[in-house]
Design an enzyme around this catalytic site. Structure first.
Site, PDB file in Angstrom:
ATOM      1  CG  ASP A  27      -1.706  -1.250   1.426  1.00 43.03           C
ATOM      2  OD1 ASP A  27      -2.107  -1.850   0.421  1.00 43.03           O
ATOM      3  OD2 ASP A  27      -1.939  -1.638   2.587  1.00 43.03           O
ATOM      4  CD  GLU A 233      -8.878  -2.550  -1.127  1.00 45.31           C
ATOM      5  OE1 GLU A 233      -9.368  -2.639   0.004  1.00 45.31           O
ATOM      6  OE2 GLU A 233      -8.144  -3.433  -1.609  1.00 45.31           O
TER       7      GLU A 233
HETATM    8  O1  FUB Z   1      -3.271  -3.550   3.421  1.00 42.73           O
HETATM    9  C1  FUB Z   1      -4.575  -3.771   3.906  1.00 42.73           C
HETATM   10  C2  FUB Z   1      -5.561  -3.404   2.867  1.00 42.73           C
HETATM   11  O2  FUB Z   1      -5.359  -4.193   1.695  1.00 42.73           O
HETATM   12  C3  FUB Z   1      -5.486  -1.997   2.362  1.00 42.73           C
HETATM   13  O3  FUB Z   1      -5.989  -1.055   3.252  1.00 42.73           O
HETATM   14  C4  FUB Z   1      -6.217  -2.139   1.092  1.00 42.73           C
HETATM   15  O4  FUB Z   1      -6.120  -1.060   0.227  1.00 42.73           O
HETATM   16  C5  FUB Z   1      -5.602  -3.399   0.547  1.00 42.73           C
HETATM   17  O5  FUB Z   1      -4.372  -3.153  -0.079  1.00 42.73           O
END
Ligand code: FUB
Length: 334
Positions: A27, A233
């Site tokens: 991320d 997301e």
């Molecule tokens: O790393 C945990 C979660 O997985 C992140 O917050 C999302 O965007 C995905 O990458």
């Protein structure tokens, strides 16, 4: 053995290699502060929790900041913040971001509060690599995951937030939580992330949260069933040639996509993909200009041989065509 050979071969075909290999990182939110490149990643660990659609296996506990030199060599600057030092948080330190204002560094991160709801917190430091001291409470009215902060040319800062499934966005309507809320039907508009300008002290929303509209070529909101294009997301905002580019992950279809608008609030018109799927379930990124080139920061799970929650941050150059369209990257050469 077959798997091992496949992953070695994939690693050779990869367009870029992990920036660090002594820990797992994911991320990546990249920023240039004082001319130097910094990456704010999640710090992946094996918390021993089995895979589920809620993302409970992403059991991260702290954050490390990476600095990157001119030769693209990254240095782990150590622990910048640990969950035990955040009074309101209990677990799952997911994708963070950082912003600089007047020589102070503001680190934004999601975590589950004592009621197990994801909230967004801020921690403040005097250096881009931390350590950061967490505010005692999460940002008022914040919810869900994946904060990204954008500084516009006029000195205003905006925060973008949201993620479905484990990110809990589907449980909210009009910014109000109800456990009974679920994802919309496939023919209804998809759920949207939210944006707000930040207060002068960078610690709260300066205005009511607004939805980020991502629309198709006809100006209609993308639909829930349009899973190759709808928001899942990993919001990010950058500006290129005076236009605002909102980019994000489509989650369960594993694409990084972008949409273009004329304001940091949107609306943003879907414009295409940035990155084809990587090894690993998640795909999450940031985009930054550094040393006269534009870079995509992303992650994959090649180093861990496909373990979803053990990812490695990478960077690769991106280019734009004359109309400002980003040329799609394939993470592994044919
Ligand atoms: O790393 C945990 C979660 O997985 C992140 O917050 C999302 O965007 C995905 O990458």
């Amino acid at each position: 053995m077959t798997n091992e050979l496949n992953f070695k071969e994939l690693a050779q075909r990869a367009i870029s290699q992990p920036l660090v290999t002594h820990i797992y990182t994911a991320d990546p939110s990249a920023h240039v502060f004082g001319g130097k490149l910094y990456i704010y990643p999640s710090h992946d660990i094996d918390a021993g929790i089995p895979f589920n659609d809620n993302g409970d296996h992403f059991g991260m506990e702290d954050y490390h900041v990476l600095s990157v030199n001119e030769n693209l060599v990254a240095k782990d600057e150590g622990v910048a913040l640990h969950v035990k030092d955040v009074p309101w948080a209990t677990r799952q330190m997911w994708a963070p971001d950082c912003a600089e204002k007047n020589g102070k560094y503001y680190f934004y991160f999601p975590a589950r509060d004592h009621d197990q709801m994801f909230r967004i917190g801020v921690a403040v430091g005097d250096s881009p690599v931390g350590p950061f001291k967490a505010e005692p409470h999460y940002m008022k009215g914040s919810y869900s995951i994946d904060p990204a902060v954008f500084k516009d040319d006029d000195g205003s800062y905006y925060i973008y937030v949201g993620g479905i499934w484990g990110g809990q966005l589907q449980q909210y309507r009009n910014h109000k939580w109800d456990a009974g809320n679920e994802l919309p039907a496939p023919n209804e508009p998809a759920l949207r992330p939210y944006v707000a300008r930040l207060t002068d002290d960078m610690l709260e929303h300066a205005e009511p949260l607004r939805y980020v509209d991502i629309v198709d070529e006809n100006g209609d909101l993308l639909l829930e069933g349009d899973t190759d294009r709808r928001f899942f997301e990993a919001s990010w905002l950058h500006k290129y040639n005076g236009k605002y580019y909102f980019s994000y992950s489509t989650g369960d279809t594993h694409f990084l996509c972008y949409a273009i608008g004329d304001s940091p609030y949107g609306p943003f018109t879907y414009a295409g993909r940035i990155l084809e799927p990587v090894v690993g379930w998640t795909t999450h990124h940031s985009i930054a200009e550094w040393n006269g080139k534009w870079w995509l920061f992303y992650h994959d799970s090649v180093l861990s041989e496909g373990v979803t929650h053990l990812r490695s941050v990478k960077m690769a150059e991106i280019t734009y065509d004359e109309e400002g369209r980003i040329q799609v990257l394939k993470p592994y050469r044919e």
